[in-house]
Design a protein around this motif. Structure first.
Motif, mmCIF file in Angstrom:
data_model
loop_
_atom_site.group_PDB
_atom_site.id
_atom_site.type_symbol
_atom_site.label_atom_id
_atom_site.label_comp_id
_atom_site.label_asym_id
_atom_site.label_seq_id
_atom_site.Cartn_x
_atom_site.Cartn_y
_atom_site.Cartn_z
ATOM 1 N N VAL A 1 0.860 -1.179 0.000
ATOM 2 C CA VAL A 1 0.000 0.000 0.000
ATOM 3 C C VAL A 1 0.896 1.228 0.000
ATOM 4 O O VAL A 1 1.825 1.330 0.799
ATOM 5 N N SER A 2 0.614 2.136 -0.943
ATOM 6 C CA SER A 2 1.449 3.330 -1.105
ATOM 7 C C SER A 2 0.591 4.475 -1.628
ATOM 8 O O SER A 2 -0.431 4.254 -2.267
ATOM 9 N N GLY A 3 1.043 5.680 -1.384
ATOM 10 C CA GLY A 3 0.350 6.858 -1.894
ATOM 11 C C GLY A 3 1.071 7.515 -3.040
ATOM 12 O O GLY A 3 0.639 8.556 -3.521
ATOM 13 N N SER A 4 2.160 6.933 -3.508
ATOM 14 C CA SER A 4 3.001 7.574 -4.509
ATOM 15 C C SER A 4 2.906 6.897 -5.881
ATOM 16 O O SER A 4 3.477 5.824 -6.079
ATOM 17 N N PRO A 5 2.197 7.516 -6.845
ATOM 18 C CA PRO A 5 2.137 6.938 -8.191
ATOM 19 C C PRO A 5 3.518 6.750 -8.827
ATOM 20 O O PRO A 5 3.749 5.759 -9.525
ATOM 21 N N ALA A 6 4.452 7.660 -8.577
ATOM 22 C CA ALA A 6 5.796 7.538 -9.155
ATOM 23 C C ALA A 6 6.505 6.303 -8.598
ATOM 24 O O ALA A 6 7.142 5.551 -9.347
#
Length: 143
Positions: A114-119
């Motif tokens: 789970v992450s919030g960073s598209p890059a």
């Protein structure tokens, strides 16, 4: 004697673009699933049914940014070859973060991040696909 097989990793580098001013990767693929870039290795398909062959890191980044909770909450990257047993899915969570599922049954891998960073996600997915066993990667012969 036939020419040696070489790995086909053009989808990672974008090196197959004949005209850098034309974004070939954003052209949905319809019909037989063959890409205008050549033989497809893998493809990404979103919930709207749009399919793109040989997705680059940049395309994955764009697709992550287009995810929404109404009609396009996830997409899947998978091989064209049905016998290859791997996939990656990216889904938008209610919290606004993204869940990425990496699955490769030949390596016994099933991992959820789970992450919030598209890059970060687009980079990690691209690197993960590049790191798949050579038996799951396509080869091309030189003419």
């Amino acid at each position: 004697m036939p020419a040696p097989a070489i790995p086909f990793l053009g989808f990672l580098t974008g090196s197959l673009r004949s005209n850098p001013g034309v974004d070939l990767e954003r052209q949905p693929v319809k019909g037989d699933g063959m890409s205008i870039l050549g033989d497809a290795y893998c493809f990404v398909e979103d919930e709207r049914g749009e399919r793109y062959d040989n997705p680059s890191e940049d395309l994955l980044f764009e697709l992550i940014g287009e995810l929404d909770s109404h009609d396009n909450g996830s997409f899947v990257v998978e091989p064209v070859d049905d016998s290859a047993s791997w996939y990656v899915s990216v889904s938008l969570l209610d919290s606004g973060e993204f869940e990425t599922v990496y699955r490769c049954s030949s390596r016994g891998e099933h991992r959820v991040v789970v992450s919030g960073s598209p890059a970060e996600i687009s980079y990690d997915v691209t690197v993960w696909i590049a790191g798949l066993p050579s038996s799951l990667k396509p080869t091309r012969t030189q003419n």
